[in-house]
Every structure is written in structure tokens, then in C-alpha cells.
Design a protein around this motif. Structure first.
Motif, mmCIF file in Angstrom:
data_model
loop_
_atom_site.group_PDB
_atom_site.id
_atom_site.type_symbol
_atom_site.label_atom_id
_atom_site.label_comp_id
_atom_site.label_asym_id
_atom_site.label_seq_id
_atom_site.Cartn_x
_atom_site.Cartn_y
_atom_site.Cartn_z
ATOM 1 N N GLY A 59 27.869 51.805 49.341
ATOM 2 C CA GLY A 59 28.407 50.557 49.214
ATOM 3 C C GLY A 59 30.157 49.931 48.572
ATOM 4 O O GLY A 59 30.024 49.407 47.569
ATOM 5 N N TYR A 98 18.305 47.465 43.829
ATOM 6 C CA TYR A 98 19.355 48.405 43.521
ATOM 7 C C TYR A 98 18.128 49.162 42.466
ATOM 8 O O TYR A 98 17.531 49.149 41.089
ATOM 9 C CB TYR A 98 20.096 47.018 42.572
ATOM 10 C CG TYR A 98 21.365 48.669 42.084
ATOM 11 C CD1 TYR A 98 21.871 49.313 43.157
ATOM 12 C CD2 TYR A 98 21.564 47.084 40.993
ATOM 13 C CE1 TYR A 98 23.026 50.188 41.882
ATOM 14 C CE2 TYR A 98 22.823 48.289 40.522
ATOM 15 C CZ TYR A 98 23.939 48.855 40.779
ATOM 16 O OH TYR A 98 25.055 49.800 40.084
ATOM 17 N N ASN A 153 20.683 42.757 48.056
ATOM 18 C CA ASN A 153 20.978 44.524 48.696
ATOM 19 C C ASN A 153 19.757 45.202 49.153
ATOM 20 O O ASN A 153 19.095 45.511 48.456
ATOM 21 C CB ASN A 153 22.157 44.613 47.478
ATOM 22 C CG ASN A 153 22.468 46.463 47.277
ATOM 23 O OD1 ASN A 153 21.943 47.387 49.017
ATOM 24 N ND2 ASN A 153 22.217 47.250 47.063
ATOM 25 N N PRO A 154 19.741 44.805 50.654
ATOM 26 C CA PRO A 154 20.911 46.032 51.158
ATOM 27 C C PRO A 154 20.976 44.753 52.515
ATOM 28 O O PRO A 154 21.444 44.882 53.323
ATOM 29 C CB PRO A 154 19.620 46.704 51.588
ATOM 30 C CG PRO A 154 18.872 46.877 51.935
ATOM 31 C CD PRO A 154 18.286 45.903 50.546
ATOM 32 N N TYR A 209 27.564 39.964 45.124
ATOM 33 C CA TYR A 209 28.019 40.040 46.819
ATOM 34 C C TYR A 209 28.403 38.396 46.893
ATOM 35 O O TYR A 209 27.993 38.154 47.926
ATOM 36 C CB TYR A 209 26.621 40.707 47.848
ATOM 37 C CG TYR A 209 26.926 42.526 47.691
ATOM 38 C CD1 TYR A 209 27.688 42.882 47.871
ATOM 39 C CD2 TYR A 209 25.794 42.037 46.623
ATOM 40 C CE1 TYR A 209 27.122 44.678 47.895
ATOM 41 C CE2 TYR A 209 25.246 43.334 46.338
ATOM 42 C CZ TYR A 209 26.212 44.810 47.349
ATOM 43 O OH TYR A 209 26.174 46.248 47.022
ATOM 44 N N GLY A 238 27.389 39.204 52.147
ATOM 45 C CA GLY A 238 27.478 40.275 51.673
ATOM 46 C C GLY A 238 28.316 41.832 52.623
ATOM 47 O O GLY A 238 29.146 41.160 53.849
ATOM 48 N N TYR A 265 26.799 43.999 54.239
ATOM 49 C CA TYR A 265 25.415 45.519 54.937
ATOM 50 C C TYR A 265 25.183 44.763 55.941
ATOM 51 O O TYR A 265 25.005 43.181 56.286
ATOM 52 C CB TYR A 265 24.549 45.469 54.091
ATOM 53 C CG TYR A 265 24.922 46.169 52.805
ATOM 54 C CD1 TYR A 265 25.616 47.591 52.456
ATOM 55 C CD2 TYR A 265 25.118 45.531 51.086
ATOM 56 C CE1 TYR A 265 25.423 48.742 51.032
ATOM 57 C CE2 TYR A 265 25.048 46.122 50.117
ATOM 58 C CZ TYR A 265 25.802 47.670 49.922
ATOM 59 O OH TYR A 265 26.233 47.926 48.942
ATOM 60 N N ARG A 313 20.507 51.695 56.201
ATOM 61 C CA ARG A 313 21.593 50.517 55.374
ATOM 62 C C ARG A 313 23.126 50.953 55.700
ATOM 63 O O ARG A 313 23.585 52.262 55.431
ATOM 64 C CB ARG A 313 21.670 50.593 53.869
ATOM 65 C CG ARG A 313 22.617 49.240 53.453
ATOM 66 C CD ARG A 313 22.180 49.009 51.642
ATOM 67 N NE ARG A 313 23.343 50.327 51.663
ATOM 68 C CZ ARG A 313 23.528 50.473 50.227
ATOM 69 N NH1 ARG A 313 22.538 50.052 49.099
ATOM 70 N NH2 ARG A 313 24.145 52.024 49.540
#
Length: 400
Positions: free
Chosen positions: A37, A128, A178-179, A209, A327, A329, A374
Motif C-alpha cells: 500500500g 495493521y 485496512n484492508p 485512509y 481507502g 484497497y 488484498r
């Protein structure tokens, strides 16, 4: 050595490198990476110019607190963006500039966890990995709340046992996620704040994000915004993390901030004076310029919007994939095991994605990242479209 170092898991990209170590990618296809990312859109020229014009500031020590001008610029941006009560986000007490959210997340946990008593750090799963590593090295125990399709990729906080909340010292939120890209709604954020009051823990919301969203008229809600909406203008027990990395395509600037409860940030700032992590002055000046401009951010969102609109319909031919709330993703289900999918896609099409299980932990026999991958739509539009077409070709070939 600190024995807690032995508790750390390899980073997801270390696992990915090991997974692909024995494969030979097709030389006739250019590599396209959707795995990491890292923003690839151009950094704003006016920000680079500010750095170039202030290289003489390399001769000056920066202060840990940052300049008044930077904290004031952050306060103006956050107050406007999140509809905060004017004057409530005091630049002197409610904001600490940091060298990106990664180091801030890690260091805040070190500063606030009291390991002399049972301590847990609760986070979403997938997550994360810095949340987990920070917990381990602070002497706390991570607790993972599953986020999958059954709960809209947002933890079901009401199902968490009271015993978990009783030992919780930090609850991490990630919104947009995330994600998954899922955005936590106001009602859920208010419920989390009520839990923090009841059980006396810190709500730490990772919102890096937050500025990448599809609808210009509907930006994601932030934790401080919910605080303002419920009249909690002291932001008690609440802190948020923001960064210029994704918003402004400046991951190398390492610039962000932590904002919220002044009583938490006072101790955190004391920790940082010893931690030795002051932001260089020329980076602070560049950050002021970035936080003060929205035109480049709108252009950034438009570029991601174009990629999602082009890629998702292509992938839907062979995969179950949805547009994220926000975001950059995609979090699609895979038609085979996620590790196999990632390895063979690299081997056959030179397109690189991250297995979902590398972002998750298995709890009670369930890993919410399994059979998902992802995909970071950070490459140029043309490359993202080419990657999507190669993925379709790969999936069809695997089903023959």
C-alpha cells in the motif's frame, strides 16, 4: 535482548517474499504490484518546492512539540474536516505532530500501557501489524476482534466478553479499514466511547485512509467528529492518528499527527522528548503547505475513483469483489486458497497481491483473512486495468 522481541511475527511482506522465493515469473510480462500500500501518484510539486526552499533549516534542531504554525495548520484542517467545535482542538494541548502514523501508533502504546497489571490491547482482525507489535513490546497481550463479511468487516463490540474490556487499556480502531475499507458509523463509535468510559480504556483510531473516499459529499466520519456530535469536546479517552502519506501521496515525508485527549497527549509528549523523534523543520513547513491545500487531495480521490470504476467490473467476471467504503484497497474473495492464489498469480501473470491470512490471526480456528487477498490500487490506471485483465485470465485458466 528484550524477551518480547521473540513474540513478534514476521511482517506480511516477509511472508510474501518467502512464499514466492521459489517461483519464476514470466519475463515477457511486466511486473505489476498490487501488494504494498505505497501511494504511487505524484507528490504535490508545491510541497517539494517548500522543502527545496528550506534546506537551510537542516542546521536547526526541531522541537518535539513541533512549531506553533504546524499545530495551528493541523487544528484548522481537522476542525474544518470533522466539524469540530471551534476552539476545542487546542493546538497547544490537543495535537502532537509525528513522523508518520506507524511510529506514532507504536510509541503511543509504549507510553500509555501499564504492564504492572493485566493489560490487553484490543484490535480488529485483520489489522495493521504495528498494533500487535506495539502491544507485545509494551508487555501487553493482543486481543483480536474478527472482521468478516458477517459483520460488515466492523467488529461486533457488543459480543466482546466483559473480561476482555476489564483488562483492556487500548482499543484500536481502523476506519476506513485496512484492508476492507469499511467505515465505522457514528452510532458504533458512540457505543465504543461509552465502553471506554465504563471500563476506562483509551480508544485509538487509525484514520490514515480517511481522505480517500468515493463521494465528495460524504466523507467518512472520524472519532473526534463523533465526540463533537455528542458534546464531548474534551475528547476524553479518545485519540486519532492522521497522516499525509495517503492523503497527499507523501509517504517519504513521514509526517502526521496524533490528536485528542490533552491529558493523554501530555504524557505522550513527555515520552517523545526522550524517544528522540522530532520532525525536521523543513518537513514541518512542507506539512503546513500540504494540510492547507485541498485541491491536490480532490485530484487524488478522483484518480482512485477512476481506477475502482475501471477495475471492479473487470474482476467481477471471476471474483466476488465489492467497492470499498473508502481507502485504496480491494478485499476480494479468492476462488482458491489465498496463498495459492497469490503464488500462482505471480508465477503465471507477474501480478503481485497479498494473501489475506498474512494480515490476520487465527482465533478459535477462524482466520478472517483466509481465502481473500488484498489488492492495493496504487499503480497507474493503465497498469491496474492490465492487472485486472491478467487476474481474469489467470482465474479462468485455473478453472479449466
Amino acid at each position: 535482548m528484550n524477551p518480547n522481541l521473540d513474540r513478534l511475527h514476521p511482517y506480511p511482506f516477509e511472508k510474501l517474499a518467502k512464499l514466492k522465493a521459489a517461483i519464476n515469473v514470466p519475463d515477457h510480462l511486466r511486473p505489476i504490484s498490487l501488494g504494498i500500500g505505497e501511494p504511487k501518484h505524484p507528490s504535490p510539486e508545491f510541497v517539494k518546492q517548500v522543502i527545496a526552499n528550506n534546506l537551510d533549516k537542516l542546521a536547526n534542531y526541531p522541537t518535539t512539540r513541533g512549531t506553533d504554525e504546524l499545530r495551528e495548520a493541523i487544528s484548522r484542517w481537522a476542525t474544518r474536516r470533522f466539524n469540530l467545535t471551534p476552539g476545542s482542538l487546542n493546538p497547544a494541548g490537543n495535537i502532537v505532530p509525528v513522523n508518520g502514523t506507524r511510529e506514532a501508533i507504536f510509541s503511543l502504546v509504549q507510553a500509555v500501557v501499564d504492564a504492572s497489571k493485566p493489560a490487553t490491547v484490543v484490535s480488529p482482525n485483520p489489522f495493521y501489524q504495528v498494533y500487535e507489535g506495539a502491544a507485545f513490546l509494551a508487555g501487553a497481550t493482543p486481543v483480536y476482534l474478527p472482521c468478516d463479511g458477517s459483520n460488515g468487516f466492523i467488529p461486533d463490540f457488543d459480543s466482546v466478553p466483559e473480561s476482555i474490556w476489564q483488562e483492556c487499556q487500548v482499543l484500536f480502531l481502523c476506519s476506513p479499514g485496512n484492508p476492507s475499507g469499511a467505515v465505522i458509523p457514528r452510532e458504533t463509535l458512540a457505543r465504543v466511547i461509552a465502553l471506554a468510559d465504563k471500563y476506562d480504556f483509551i480508544v485509538a483510531s487509525d484514520e490514515c485512509y480517511s481522505e480517500l473516499y468515493p463521494d465528495e459529499n460524504n466523507p467518512p466520519e472520524g472519532l473526534l467528529q463523533t465526540c463533537a456530535a455528542i458534546g464531548r469536546d474534551d475528547y476524553r479517552r479518545c485519540v486519532v492518528f492522521h497522516s499525509l502519506s495517503k492523503r497527499s501521496n507523501l509517504p517519504g515525508l513521514r509526517s502526521g499527527f496524533v490528536a485528542g485527549d490533552a491529558s493523554i497527549l501530555d504524557g505522550y509528549l513527555k515520552y517523545r522528548t526522550y524517544h528522540g523523534c522530532a520532525m525536521p523543520i523543513h518537513n514541518q513547513l512542507a506539512s503546513i503547505a500540504a494540510w492547507s491545500d485541498e485541491d491536490h487531495v480532490r485530484e487524488n480521490r478522483a484518480a482512485y475513483r477512476a481506477k475502482f470504476e475501471a477495475v471492479v467490473p473487470i474482476l467481477r467476471e471471476v471474483m466476488d469483489v465489492n467497492f470499498p467504503d473508502a481507502g485504496f484497497y480491494l478485499w476480494p474473495e479468492t476462488p482458491m486458497d489465498d496463498e495459492t492464489f497469490a503464488r500462482e498469480l505471480s508465477a503465471q501473470q507477474n501480478v503481485h497481491v497479498l494473501p489475506g491470512r498474512y494480515l490476520s490471526r487465527t482465533v478459535d480456528g477462524h482466520n478472517p483473512g483466509e481465502n481473500r487477498v488484498r489488492m492495493a490500487l496504487v499503480a497507474p490506471l493503465e497498469e491496474c486495468v492490465e492487472a485486472a485483465n491478467r487476474i481474469v485470465e489467470f482465474v479462468k485458466a485455473s478453472q479449466e
